[in-house]
Design a protein around this motif. Structure first.
Motif: not given
Length: 174
Positions: A122-125, A130-132
């Motif tokens: 979840c955090t990695e996704r 957020s980086k697009g």
């Protein structure tokens, strides 16, 4: 008379010498300095009773201090025994017998590891989004680093239903 002597002795032991004789401590009390210190003198029988009572109270205090020392030693022994019983499962044996577990230690560890991985995903996704660069497929999931499992060599046997785990397995990854 011993009681009267104790009455006077207690006064001398607890008098504030600095108040009466400057520069003198009890250990360096000269006879001349001693003569300058006022002593409260009660009637003979009352002084005797005060001396007896003070002696008895100080004896009780000494006994209480000795009992406290013994109790502290007992507390240390109890603490060690309690920790041993807790770590070996003896502490909760009766409770566990009356309350059979709904999940074993292995089940709990599996659940922790599954939830840990899900939280990482979840955090990695969210980080990737957020980086697009939203993740496509499952290839990104291969970057997950499994926590280090404990080396079970030479570890003692655990109570039924328990399992060894490492701190790495039980903590959240950064």
């Amino acid at each position: 008379d011993l009681a009267l002597g104790n009455f006077l002795l207690y006064q001398l032991n607890y008098v504030d010498y600095a108040q009466h004789v400057s520069g003198t401590t009890r250990l360096k009390l000269t006879l001349d300095a001693l003569r300058k210190i006022p002593i409260k003198l009660a009637p003979f029988r009352q002084a005797q009773q005060i001396g007896l009572t003070a002696t008895a109270l100080f004896q009780e205090l000494d006994e209480a201090e000795a009992a406290l020392t013994r109790a502290r030693e007992g507390v240390e022994q109890f603490r060690a025994s309690l920790l041993h019983a807790a770590c070996t499962g003896q502490l909760t044996a009766a409770w566990r017998e009356a309350n059979p577990p709904t999940e074993t230690g292995a089940d709990l560890l599996r659940r922790i590891l599954t939830e840990r991985r899900a939280a990482w995903e979840c955090t990695e996704r969210a980080r990737l989004e957020s980086k697009g660069t939203p993740p496509r497929g499952d290839a990104w999931k291969a970057r997950y680093v499994e926590p280090v499992a404990p080396d079970l060599t030479d570890l003692p046997e655990l109570p039924e239903g328990w399992v060894w785990a490492s701190l790495d397995q039980l903590s959240t990854n950064s």
